[in-house]
Design a protein around this motif. Structure first.
Motif, mmCIF file in Angstrom:
data_model
loop_
_atom_site.group_PDB
_atom_site.id
_atom_site.type_symbol
_atom_site.label_atom_id
_atom_site.label_comp_id
_atom_site.label_asym_id
_atom_site.label_seq_id
_atom_site.Cartn_x
_atom_site.Cartn_y
_atom_site.Cartn_z
ATOM 1 N N UNK A 1 0.825 -1.207 0.000
ATOM 2 C CA UNK A 1 0.000 0.000 0.000
ATOM 3 C C UNK A 1 0.860 1.259 0.000
ATOM 4 N N UNK A 2 1.946 1.266 0.767
ATOM 5 C CA UNK A 2 2.821 2.434 0.815
ATOM 6 C C UNK A 2 3.547 2.641 -0.523
ATOM 7 N N UNK A 3 3.859 1.550 -1.207
ATOM 8 C CA UNK A 3 4.536 1.657 -2.498
ATOM 9 C C UNK A 3 3.640 2.291 -3.552
ATOM 10 N N UNK A 4 2.321 2.159 -3.395
ATOM 11 C CA UNK A 4 1.392 2.704 -4.380
ATOM 12 C C UNK A 4 1.052 4.169 -4.154
ATOM 13 N N UNK A 5 1.530 4.749 -3.066
ATOM 14 C CA UNK A 5 1.264 6.157 -2.787
ATOM 15 C C UNK A 5 2.232 7.008 -3.606
ATOM 16 N N UNK A 6 1.680 7.966 -4.321
ATOM 17 C CA UNK A 6 2.498 8.838 -5.163
ATOM 18 C C UNK A 6 3.149 9.905 -4.300
ATOM 19 N N UNK B 1 -0.519 13.526 1.558
ATOM 20 C CA UNK B 1 0.358 12.359 1.591
ATOM 21 C C UNK B 1 0.555 11.878 3.028
ATOM 22 N N UNK B 2 0.782 12.807 3.936
ATOM 23 C CA UNK B 2 0.956 12.453 5.350
ATOM 24 C C UNK B 2 -0.311 11.777 5.882
ATOM 25 N N UNK B 3 -1.476 12.308 5.500
ATOM 26 C CA UNK B 3 -2.744 11.705 5.930
ATOM 27 C C UNK B 3 -2.891 10.288 5.395
ATOM 28 N N UNK B 4 -2.522 10.079 4.125
ATOM 29 C CA UNK B 4 -2.620 8.746 3.536
ATOM 30 C C UNK B 4 -1.699 7.759 4.248
ATOM 31 N N UNK B 5 -0.469 8.169 4.516
ATOM 32 C CA UNK B 5 0.496 7.289 5.170
ATOM 33 C C UNK B 5 0.021 6.952 6.586
ATOM 34 N N UNK B 6 -0.484 7.948 7.318
ATOM 35 C CA UNK B 6 -1.004 7.698 8.663
ATOM 36 C C UNK B 6 -2.171 6.731 8.616
ATOM 37 N N UNK B 7 -3.058 6.908 7.647
ATOM 38 C CA UNK B 7 -4.221 6.041 7.502
ATOM 39 C C UNK B 7 -3.795 4.593 7.250
ATOM 40 N N UNK B 8 -2.840 4.412 6.350
ATOM 41 C CA UNK B 8 -2.352 3.053 6.057
ATOM 42 C C UNK B 8 -1.663 2.459 7.279
ATOM 43 N N UNK B 9 -0.919 3.282 8.013
ATOM 44 C CA UNK B 9 -0.287 2.808 9.243
ATOM 45 C C UNK B 9 -1.297 2.364 10.279
ATOM 46 N N UNK B 10 -2.373 3.140 10.428
ATOM 47 C CA UNK B 10 -3.431 2.781 11.379
ATOM 48 C C UNK B 10 -4.105 1.464 10.974
ATOM 49 N N UNK B 11 -4.355 1.311 9.680
ATOM 50 C CA UNK B 11 -4.970 0.052 9.202
ATOM 51 C C UNK B 11 -4.075 -1.134 9.531
ATOM 52 N N UNK B 12 -2.759 -0.962 9.348
ATOM 53 C CA UNK B 12 -1.806 -2.038 9.641
ATOM 54 C C UNK B 12 -1.778 -2.339 11.140
#
Length: 129
Positions: A22-27, A112-123
């Motif tokens: 998921x993190x690799x797909x974030x632009x 971008x920071x919001x997306x990364x935090x969201x993916x981290x929370x999901x993990x």
């Protein structure tokens, strides 16, 4: 209640792999070939992953260079990139396609920071479960 450590280890490994994917797909403002992982090209009537019909390279920090193995597939690759909704405009020079990744603005960095935090929370939730 018995704890199966092998099963827990497998689940944790799958969770970390999913997060990495998921993190690799974030632009993030830099060229990364994994941005094109989900692009499917109509190749002889069959949806084919881009990396199976073309070479994807990063010659510069913000440029992806797509060189098809079959030059006749350039138009199909270009159409697939437009259809993938990446927000990138392919530049076709007749032999290869260049994708220039735009620099991040302050607003896009915040997103971008919001997306990364969201993916981290999901993990984290997946790891807890």
């Amino acid at each position: 209640m018995t704890i199966n450590l092998k099963e827990i280890k497998d689940k944790m490994h799958r969770t970390s792999q999913s997060l990495q994917k998921e993190l690799a797909n974030i632009r993030a403002g830099r060229a990364n070939p994994s941005l094109l992982n989900h692009v499917k090209v109509e190749y002889y009537g069959v949806p084919t992953p881009l990396n199976q019909i073309a070479s994807v390279q990063v010659p510069e920090a913000r440029v992806l260079l797509i060189t098809p193995y079959d030059k006749g597939s350039l138009k199909s690759i270009e159409q697939a990139i437009f259809a993938s909704d990446l927000g990138l405009t392919p530049q076709n020079d007749g032999t290869a396609i260049r994708l220039i990744i735009p620099q991040l603005t302050e607003d896009s960095r915040k997103d971008l920071v919001k997306q990364v935090k969201s993916e981290g929370e999901k993990a984290k939730v997946a790891a807890r479960n």
